[in-house]
Design an enzyme around this catalytic site. Structure first.
Site, PDB file in Angstrom:
ATOM      1  N   ARG A  95      31.092  93.135 126.832  1.00 22.45           N
ATOM      2  CA  ARG A  95      31.584  92.292 125.601  1.00 22.45           C
ATOM      3  C   ARG A  95      31.142  90.731 125.911  1.00 22.45           C
ATOM      4  NH1 ARG A  95      37.909  93.667 124.983  1.00 22.45           N
ATOM      5  NH2 ARG A  95      37.943  91.377 124.947  1.00 22.45           N
ATOM      6  N   LYS A 111      44.425  97.121 130.367  1.00 25.11           N
ATOM      7  CA  LYS A 111      45.144  98.219 129.493  1.00 25.11           C
ATOM      8  C   LYS A 111      44.507  99.255 128.875  1.00 25.11           C
ATOM      9  CE  LYS A 111      45.885  94.653 126.552  1.00 25.11           C
ATOM     10  NZ  LYS A 111      45.445  93.421 127.408  1.00 25.11           N
ATOM     11  N   ARG A 158      40.574  82.894 128.882  1.00 22.68           N
ATOM     12  CA  ARG A 158      41.456  83.968 128.415  1.00 22.68           C
ATOM     13  C   ARG A 158      42.805  84.027 129.523  1.00 22.68           C
ATOM     14  NH1 ARG A 158      38.481  88.806 127.746  1.00 22.68           N
ATOM     15  NH2 ARG A 158      39.777  89.445 126.467  1.00 22.68           N
ATOM     16  N   ARG A 207      51.004  88.628 121.372  1.00 25.89           N
ATOM     17  CA  ARG A 207      50.494  87.573 122.535  1.00 25.89           C
ATOM     18  C   ARG A 207      51.033  86.286 122.340  1.00 25.89           C
ATOM     19  NH1 ARG A 207      44.425  90.375 122.763  1.00 25.89           N
ATOM     20  NH2 ARG A 207      44.205  90.561 125.203  1.00 25.89           N
TER      21      ARG A 207
HETATM   22  P1  AMP Z   1      41.440  92.104 123.522  1.00 26.91           P
HETATM   23  O1  AMP Z   1      40.143  93.145 123.236  1.00 26.91           O
HETATM   24  O2  AMP Z   1      42.552  92.626 123.525  1.00 26.91           O
HETATM   25  O3  AMP Z   1      41.040  91.644 124.792  1.00 26.91           O
HETATM   26  O4  AMP Z   1      41.348  90.809 122.372  1.00 26.91           O
HETATM   27  C1  AMP Z   1      40.047  89.953 121.945  1.00 26.91           C
HETATM   28  C2  AMP Z   1      40.420  89.102 121.475  1.00 26.91           C
HETATM   29  O5  AMP Z   1      40.904  89.219 120.026  1.00 26.91           O
HETATM   30  C3  AMP Z   1      41.158  87.998 122.132  1.00 26.91           C
HETATM   31  O6  AMP Z   1      40.752  87.161 122.979  1.00 26.91           O
HETATM   32  C4  AMP Z   1      41.809  87.292 120.927  1.00 26.91           C
HETATM   33  O7  AMP Z   1      40.800  86.210 120.471  1.00 26.91           O
HETATM   34  C5  AMP Z   1      41.877  88.335 119.761  1.00 26.91           C
HETATM   35  N1  AMP Z   1      43.247  88.954 119.677  1.00 26.91           N
HETATM   36  C6  AMP Z   1      43.542  90.128 120.234  1.00 26.91           C
HETATM   37  N2  AMP Z   1      44.763  90.375 119.949  1.00 26.91           N
HETATM   38  C7  AMP Z   1      45.421  89.187 119.777  1.00 26.91           C
HETATM   39  C8  AMP Z   1      46.699  88.844 119.382  1.00 26.91           C
HETATM   40  N3  AMP Z   1      47.650  89.536 119.164  1.00 26.91           N
HETATM   41  N4  AMP Z   1      46.767  87.762 118.804  1.00 26.91           N
HETATM   42  C9  AMP Z   1      45.912  86.611 118.445  1.00 26.91           C
HETATM   43  N5  AMP Z   1      44.515  87.156 119.023  1.00 26.91           N
HETATM   44  C10 AMP Z   1      44.215  88.255 119.549  1.00 26.91           C
END
Ligand code: AMP
Length: 217
Positions: free
Chosen positions: A159, A15, A170, A90
């Site tokens: 990361r 993304k 995940r 999500r």
């Molecule tokens: P990302 O950078 O989008 O991969 O998000 C990293 C982490 O942030 C995820 O694995 C979740 O722990 C948390 N996170 C991000 N977006 C959400 C969301 N909409 N709802 C809940 N947790 C989130």
């Protein structure tokens, strides 16, 4: 309220990179609301929210809906520009909260990548420790200067949640909790467009076409 586009994909399916490429060739047509970046910034500042989010993020779990909905819905309501949401909603509850607040996406884009490719890509992903931009260690989307962010000159790092075990967790969370949220939009009548994100050139063109279409809706 301006146009809102929801971009759905498995974690690490590209993304961030896809949005970055769109901006590199089209300029800043959308604000990008990345929940992951917001949460990482809160953790860096060691705020209450950041501290609460930490253990969930480290283990690949989702941060609870109440916390996320409060910050994201408020921020979407005050947006003056077209927005792409990266990583929101999500869960079914988050998608419902968005619609209940009267925030209806113009379109939803689902970036499709098989699980095994997501696991491979996570091994090659590096991100900016300052602005969150994503790059790859391989030539696919390498930074111009190794280890340095093209956008802000921040340091590029791995990361903590890109290790294989957490990526698998995940993905499991995606299948169980995130994928069903697509149906909430579908049932509401929002158009969902699938983009095959394994074919870079075609995906770039299609993604651009869909975002421009959303702006003109
Ligand atoms: P990302 O950078 O989008 O991969 O998000 C990293 C982490 O942030 C995820 O694995 C979740 O722990 C948390 N996170 C991000 N977006 C959400 C969301 N909409 N709802 C809940 N947790 C989130």
């Amino acid at each position: 309220m301006e146009s809102i586009v929801v971009v759905f994909s498995k974690p690490g399916a590209g993304k961030g990179t896809r949005i970055g490429k769109f901006e590199a060739s089209n300029g800043h047509l959308f604000d990008v609301l990345s929940v992951g970046d917001m949460l990482r910034a809160e953790r860096k500042k060691q705020t209450e929210l950041g501290k609460k989010a930490e253990s969930y993020m480290k283990s690949g779990q989702l941060v609870p809906d109440e916390i996320i909905n409060e910050i994201v819905i408020n921020s979407l309501k005050t947006e003056k520009n077209p927005v792409i949401t990266d990583g929101y909603p999500r869960t079914v509850a988050q998608a419902e909260a968005m619609l209940d607040a009267g925030i209806i996406p113009e379109i939803v884009i689902e970036l499709e990548v098989p699980d095994n490719i997501v696991i491979e890509r996570a091994k090659d992903r590096i991100v900016c420790s300052e602005c969150g931009a994503s790059y790859t260690l391989n030539e696919y989307h390498a930074p111009k200067k190794a280890g340095i962010c093209d956008k802000c000159s921040g340091k590029l790092i791995k990361r903590e949640d890109d290790n294989e075990e957490t990526v698998k967790e995940r993905l499991k969370v995606y299948h169980e909790e995130t994928y069903p949220a697509l149906k909430v939009f579908k049932n509401y009548g929002v158009e969902i467009y699938k983009v095959d994100n394994t074919k870079d050139q075609e995906a770039t063109e299609r993604f651009e076409e869909l975002l421009i279409m959303a702006l003109s809706k």
